[in-house]
Design a protein around this motif. Sequence first.
Motif, short mmCIF file in Angstrom:
data_model
loop_
_atom_site.label_atom_id
_atom_site.label_comp_id
_atom_site.label_asym_id
_atom_site.label_seq_id
_atom_site.Cartn_x
_atom_site.Cartn_y
_atom_site.Cartn_z
N ARG A 15 0.83 -1.21 0.00
CA ARG A 15 0.00 0.00 0.00
C ARG A 15 0.86 1.25 0.00
O ARG A 15 0.64 2.18 -0.80
CB ARG A 15 -0.90 0.00 1.24
N ASP A 16 1.87 1.31 0.88
CA ASP A 16 2.75 2.48 0.95
C ASP A 16 3.53 2.66 -0.35
O ASP A 16 3.76 3.80 -0.79
CB ASP A 16 3.71 2.34 2.12
N ALA A 17 3.92 1.55 -0.97
CA ALA A 17 4.66 1.64 -2.23
C ALA A 17 3.76 2.19 -3.34
O ALA A 17 4.20 3.00 -4.16
CB ALA A 17 5.20 0.27 -2.62
N LYS A 18 2.50 1.77 -3.37
CA LYS A 18 1.57 2.28 -4.38
C LYS A 18 1.34 3.78 -4.20
O LYS A 18 1.33 4.55 -5.17
CB LYS A 18 0.24 1.53 -4.28
N LEU A 19 1.15 4.19 -2.95
CA LEU A 19 0.94 5.61 -2.68
C LEU A 19 2.16 6.42 -3.06
O LEU A 19 2.05 7.48 -3.69
CB LEU A 19 0.61 5.81 -1.19
N THR A 20 3.33 5.94 -2.70
CA THR A 20 4.57 6.62 -3.07
C THR A 20 4.70 6.73 -4.58
O THR A 20 5.04 7.79 -5.12
CB THR A 20 5.79 5.87 -2.49
N HIS A 21 4.41 5.64 -5.27
CA HIS A 21 4.53 5.61 -6.73
C HIS A 21 3.61 6.64 -7.38
O HIS A 21 4.01 7.37 -8.30
CB HIS A 21 4.21 4.21 -7.23
N GLN A 22 2.37 6.73 -6.90
CA GLN A 22 1.42 7.67 -7.48
C GLN A 22 1.83 9.11 -7.22
O GLN A 22 1.71 9.97 -8.10
CB GLN A 22 0.02 7.38 -6.93
N LEU A 23 2.30 9.39 -6.02
CA LEU A 23 2.73 10.75 -5.71
C LEU A 23 4.00 11.12 -6.47
O LEU A 23 4.17 12.28 -6.88
CB LEU A 23 2.93 10.91 -4.21
N ARG A 24 4.90 10.17 -6.65
CA ARG A 24 6.11 10.44 -7.42
C ARG A 24 5.75 10.77 -8.86
O ARG A 24 6.34 11.67 -9.48
CB ARG A 24 7.06 9.23 -7.38
N ARG A 25 4.78 10.06 -9.42
CA ARG A 25 4.33 10.36 -10.77
C ARG A 25 3.70 11.75 -10.84
O ARG A 25 3.68 12.37 -11.91
CB ARG A 25 3.33 9.30 -11.26
N GLY A 26 3.19 12.21 -9.72
CA GLY A 26 2.63 13.57 -9.67
C GLY A 26 3.69 14.63 -9.46
O GLY A 26 3.36 15.82 -9.38
N GLY A 27 4.96 14.24 -9.37
CA GLY A 27 6.04 15.20 -9.27
C GLY A 27 6.47 15.54 -7.86
O GLY A 27 7.26 16.48 -7.66
N TYR A 28 6.00 14.78 -6.85
CA TYR A 28 6.32 15.10 -5.47
C TYR A 28 7.64 14.45 -5.06
O TYR A 28 7.91 13.30 -5.38
CB TYR A 28 5.20 14.68 -4.54
N LEU A 29 8.46 15.24 -4.35
CA LEU A 29 9.75 14.75 -3.90
C LEU A 29 9.56 13.79 -2.73
O LEU A 29 8.56 13.85 -2.00
CB LEU A 29 10.63 15.93 -3.47
N LEU A 30 10.56 12.93 -2.55
CA LEU A 30 10.47 11.92 -1.49
C LEU A 30 10.31 12.55 -0.11
O LEU A 30 9.57 12.05 0.73
CB LEU A 30 11.71 11.02 -1.52
N PRO A 54 6.18 12.45 5.11
CA PRO A 54 5.20 12.71 6.19
C PRO A 54 3.80 12.21 5.86
O PRO A 54 3.04 11.88 6.76
CB PRO A 54 5.24 14.24 6.33
N LEU A 55 3.46 12.14 4.57
CA LEU A 55 2.14 11.63 4.20
C LEU A 55 2.05 10.13 4.45
O LEU A 55 1.04 9.63 4.94
CB LEU A 55 1.87 11.94 2.72
N ILE A 56 3.14 9.42 4.11
CA ILE A 56 3.18 7.98 4.38
C ILE A 56 3.09 7.74 5.88
O ILE A 56 2.39 6.82 6.35
CB ILE A 56 4.47 7.37 3.82
N GLU A 57 3.77 8.58 6.65
CA GLU A 57 3.74 8.42 8.11
C GLU A 57 2.33 8.66 8.65
O GLU A 57 1.90 7.99 9.61
CB GLU A 57 4.72 9.39 8.76
N GLN A 58 1.59 9.58 8.03
CA GLN A 58 0.21 9.81 8.45
C GLN A 58 -0.65 8.59 8.18
O GLN A 58 -1.51 8.23 8.99
CB GLN A 58 -0.37 11.02 7.71
N VAL A 59 -0.44 7.96 7.03
CA VAL A 59 -1.20 6.75 6.71
C VAL A 59 -0.92 5.67 7.75
O VAL A 59 -1.83 4.99 8.23
CB VAL A 59 -0.85 6.25 5.29
N ARG A 60 0.36 5.51 8.11
CA ARG A 60 0.73 4.49 9.09
C ARG A 60 0.13 4.79 10.46
O ARG A 60 -0.43 3.91 11.13
CB ARG A 60 2.24 4.40 9.20
N SER A 61 0.28 6.04 10.90
CA SER A 61 -0.18 6.38 12.25
C SER A 61 -1.70 6.33 12.35
O SER A 61 -2.24 6.07 13.42
CB SER A 61 0.33 7.77 12.63
#
Length: 248
Positions: free
Chosen positions: A169-184, A189-196
């Motif tokens: 799930r985190d990898a999919k979210l990261t992949h989609q945001l990276r395709r949107g041009g967002y830096l790691l 912090p967004l991934i951390e929000q999903v986890r928390s």
Amino acid sequence: MGRNLRTGERLRPVDLAREHGLSTQAVRNYEADGILPAAERSPHGYRTYTSLHAQALRAFLALVPGHGHATAVSIMAAVNRGAVEEALRLVDESHAQLLEDRRTLQAVTAALRDLEPVPQERGDLFVGPLSRKLGVRPATLRKWELAGLLRPERDPRTGYRVYSAADVRDAKLTHQLRRGGYLLERIAPLIEQVRSAGGVVPLESTLRDWHSRLSARGRAMLSGAAALDAYLDSTNADTFGTMTLPRN
């Protein structure tokens, strides 16, 4: 920048403070910071303010909710030293930041909408199958891991990375945001929000709150702009006073 400080009424620090529930020391501090024009002094050395100072204070307090305290200070200080063009640039930068924040919220909302809930059963994957599933190289997954975006465990027998359903799930979210041009570093912090939050679904309330706060900032910027415009009118500010025009 020329100013007309004539009002026919002289105000004390307490008069300005009382309107907004401030202390008189806060008013004096605002003057020292350049938020208010310099006050005149009575023959006995007491500060005397005018309606222009009262309007400056209203403008500053109206700017704070939308632009933040530090930027509001910089805007008012620029106006009061005659650098109106600089003040307008600071306002523009705040609006640009708000627009960027809105785009980030839209991207996160869209990315989360496309994610499926983490299944109850284990869906462990090794690096090869996950990289093929996402269409990225294994080296990319390792880079995301170094950035803290993925936390795969290791197979105790082989030492290979094992990606759980939450990792996928985190990898999919990261992949989609990276395709949107967002830096790691912005994704982390967004991934951390999903986890928390314990997954995607609990984040819906967070996203609604985020949207409400952005809307409130936008409305506050409108109120701040109206108050600042009224103050600029009162100061007879020349918005081109600090510009350097090209010479023929």
